[in-house]
Design a protein around this motif. Sequence first.
Motif, PDB file in Angstrom:
ATOM      1  N   ARG A 151       0.824  -1.207   0.000  1.00  0.00           N
ATOM      2  CA  ARG A 151       0.000   0.000   0.000  1.00  0.00           C
ATOM      3  C   ARG A 151       0.856   1.254   0.000  1.00  0.00           C
ATOM      4  O   ARG A 151       2.028   1.245   0.386  1.00  0.00           O
ATOM      5  CB  ARG A 151      -0.946  -0.004   1.199  1.00  0.00           C
ATOM      6  CG  ARG A 151      -0.395  -0.461   2.547  1.00  0.00           C
ATOM      7  CD  ARG A 151       0.574   0.418   3.215  1.00  0.00           C
ATOM      8  NE  ARG A 151       0.775   0.155   4.632  1.00  0.00           N
ATOM      9  CZ  ARG A 151       1.522   0.888   5.420  1.00  0.00           C
ATOM     10  NH1 ARG A 151       2.175   1.916   4.935  1.00  0.00           N
ATOM     11  NH2 ARG A 151       1.660   0.602   6.697  1.00  0.00           N
ATOM     12  N   ALA A 170       5.656   5.810  -3.696  1.00  0.00           N
ATOM     13  CA  ALA A 170       4.485   5.228  -4.354  1.00  0.00           C
ATOM     14  C   ALA A 170       4.896   4.360  -5.535  1.00  0.00           C
ATOM     15  O   ALA A 170       4.374   3.248  -5.728  1.00  0.00           O
ATOM     16  CB  ALA A 170       3.540   6.341  -4.809  1.00  0.00           C
ATOM     17  N   HIS A 190       4.229   0.375  -5.937  1.00  0.00           N
ATOM     18  CA  HIS A 190       3.438  -0.039  -7.101  1.00  0.00           C
ATOM     19  C   HIS A 190       4.216  -1.019  -7.974  1.00  0.00           C
ATOM     20  O   HIS A 190       3.681  -2.049  -8.412  1.00  0.00           O
ATOM     21  CB  HIS A 190       3.045   1.198  -7.904  1.00  0.00           C
ATOM     22  CG  HIS A 190       2.094   0.933  -9.021  1.00  0.00           C
ATOM     23  ND1 HIS A 190       2.510   0.651 -10.303  1.00  0.00           N
ATOM     24  CD2 HIS A 190       0.737   0.904  -9.062  1.00  0.00           C
ATOM     25  CE1 HIS A 190       1.462   0.460 -11.082  1.00  0.00           C
ATOM     26  NE2 HIS A 190       0.366   0.612 -10.362  1.00  0.00           N
ATOM     27  N   ARG A 247       3.180  -4.901  -8.927  1.00  0.00           N
ATOM     28  CA  ARG A 247       2.973  -5.299 -10.312  1.00  0.00           C
ATOM     29  C   ARG A 247       3.976  -6.374 -10.747  1.00  0.00           C
ATOM     30  O   ARG A 247       3.660  -7.224 -11.580  1.00  0.00           O
ATOM     31  CB  ARG A 247       3.086  -4.065 -11.219  1.00  0.00           C
ATOM     32  CG  ARG A 247       1.956  -3.067 -11.007  1.00  0.00           C
ATOM     33  CD  ARG A 247       0.604  -3.690 -11.377  1.00  0.00           C
ATOM     34  NE  ARG A 247      -0.505  -2.779 -11.080  1.00  0.00           N
ATOM     35  CZ  ARG A 247      -1.288  -2.875 -10.012  1.00  0.00           C
ATOM     36  NH1 ARG A 247      -1.082  -3.843  -9.126  1.00  0.00           N
ATOM     37  NH2 ARG A 247      -2.287  -2.034  -9.839  1.00  0.00           N
ATOM     38  N   PHE A 294      -2.036  -3.512  -5.180  1.00  0.00           N
ATOM     39  CA  PHE A 294      -1.530  -2.204  -4.766  1.00  0.00           C
ATOM     40  C   PHE A 294      -2.717  -1.417  -4.237  1.00  0.00           C
ATOM     41  O   PHE A 294      -3.703  -1.202  -4.944  1.00  0.00           O
ATOM     42  CB  PHE A 294      -0.876  -1.467  -5.930  1.00  0.00           C
ATOM     43  CG  PHE A 294      -0.431  -0.068  -5.569  1.00  0.00           C
ATOM     44  CD1 PHE A 294       0.687   0.137  -4.769  1.00  0.00           C
ATOM     45  CD2 PHE A 294      -1.136   1.036  -6.028  1.00  0.00           C
ATOM     46  CE1 PHE A 294       1.101   1.421  -4.445  1.00  0.00           C
ATOM     47  CE2 PHE A 294      -0.725   2.324  -5.712  1.00  0.00           C
ATOM     48  CZ  PHE A 294       0.395   2.517  -4.911  1.00  0.00           C
ATOM     49  N   LEU A 347      -0.133   5.594 -12.083  1.00  0.00           N
ATOM     50  CA  LEU A 347      -0.446   4.514 -11.149  1.00  0.00           C
ATOM     51  C   LEU A 347      -1.936   4.212 -11.144  1.00  0.00           C
ATOM     52  O   LEU A 347      -2.770   5.083 -11.379  1.00  0.00           O
ATOM     53  CB  LEU A 347       0.004   4.883  -9.735  1.00  0.00           C
ATOM     54  CG  LEU A 347       1.474   5.264  -9.557  1.00  0.00           C
ATOM     55  CD1 LEU A 347       1.804   5.404  -8.078  1.00  0.00           C
ATOM     56  CD2 LEU A 347       2.389   4.264 -10.220  1.00  0.00           C
ATOM     57  N   ASP A 348      -2.253   2.964 -10.873  1.00  0.00           N
ATOM     58  CA  ASP A 348      -3.639   2.568 -10.636  1.00  0.00           C
ATOM     59  C   ASP A 348      -3.692   1.807  -9.317  1.00  0.00           C
ATOM     60  O   ASP A 348      -2.683   1.303  -8.834  1.00  0.00           O
ATOM     61  CB  ASP A 348      -4.179   1.728 -11.787  1.00  0.00           C
ATOM     62  CG  ASP A 348      -3.340   0.473 -12.031  1.00  0.00           C
ATOM     63  OD1 ASP A 348      -2.210   0.391 -11.503  1.00  0.00           O
ATOM     64  OD2 ASP A 348      -3.811  -0.418 -12.749  1.00  0.00           O
ATOM     65  N   TRP A 349      -4.871   1.719  -8.726  1.00  0.00           N
ATOM     66  CA  TRP A 349      -5.005   1.104  -7.401  1.00  0.00           C
ATOM     67  C   TRP A 349      -6.395   0.522  -7.237  1.00  0.00           C
ATOM     68  O   TRP A 349      -7.313   0.800  -8.005  1.00  0.00           O
ATOM     69  CB  TRP A 349      -4.737   2.145  -6.305  1.00  0.00           C
ATOM     70  CG  TRP A 349      -5.529   3.411  -6.459  1.00  0.00           C
ATOM     71  CD1 TRP A 349      -6.790   3.670  -6.004  1.00  0.00           C
ATOM     72  CD2 TRP A 349      -5.107   4.598  -7.158  1.00  0.00           C
ATOM     73  NE1 TRP A 349      -7.177   4.931  -6.347  1.00  0.00           N
ATOM     74  CE2 TRP A 349      -6.177   5.533  -7.039  1.00  0.00           C
ATOM     75  CE3 TRP A 349      -3.939   4.975  -7.836  1.00  0.00           C
ATOM     76  CZ2 TRP A 349      -6.100   6.804  -7.602  1.00  0.00           C
ATOM     77  CZ3 TRP A 349      -3.873   6.244  -8.381  1.00  0.00           C
ATOM     78  CH2 TRP A 349      -4.934   7.138  -8.268  1.00  0.00           C
TER      79      TRP A 349
END
Length: 279
Positions: free
Chosen positions: A5, A22, A26, A30, A36, A65-67
């Motif tokens: 996280r 971050a 991430h 991945r 994430f 970034l994606d989450w």
Amino acid sequence: MFATRFAPSPTGRLHRGHAFSALTAHAAARHVGGRFVLRIEDIDATRCRPEFEAAIRDDLAWLGLDWEQPVRRQSEHLADYHAALDSLIARGLTYRCFRTRKEIAQDIAGAPHGAMETWRGAPLPADEEAARLAAGESFAWRLSLDAAERALVGDLSFVEEGEGPEGEHGIIPIDPTLGGDVVLARKDVGVAYHLAVVVDDALQGISHVIRGRDLFQATHVQRRLQALLNLPAPVYRHHRLLLGADGRRYAKRDRAETLAELRAGGMTPEALRRELGFD
């Protein structure tokens, strides 16, 4: 399953140091097809602002970034933290501390070097505590190290896959003195960071905590709370701190150049990722 996280507090705009942390988390998720998670740590209502939370999401999206959705906002889950606090109170692991920050600072100043990390207090006599409560005096709930040491059986440790400030790596024994009798809750900010973060990590299934070395010592406190609350212990992976041209780490309080300012100056996300080592 691997899960990590990024958990910023919306008390200001993100800077390069945040971006590096971050991106590190991430990329780790991945790389192994893991999760994430973005968590908004907004329990300090005196400092957190909605506009900063919106900016965090914008900055991270700009970085590419994606989450997972939905995003957990701590302010929406106070009952979870209070339940954990209540369980510690019921077991006699906490006490009400009426001392102000100034009074504790004076104690520390008059004690041997390093006392900041080992300050310990004690509950007041019942009649004095009752009188202070009746008078409406403010207090903080503190974890009692003495009571915690009696409650915990065996030596505690955590797994460090990264590196601490002094090169610590591998199995790290918990130093029972680090942090002293930490605050778990107080009136002005409600439940404190250490308690909320261990509850969140457990509820969100976080297997790996990836963060900067400046939080390495906090791991000793958090591992102790995990054991007292019977919560799982994540693996920790502390990474280096990103430093500016002046040799100091980026920090909000020093008005480090923000990602928004970098964007306004024409920097692209691809250029920033390359600069930070994420091609």
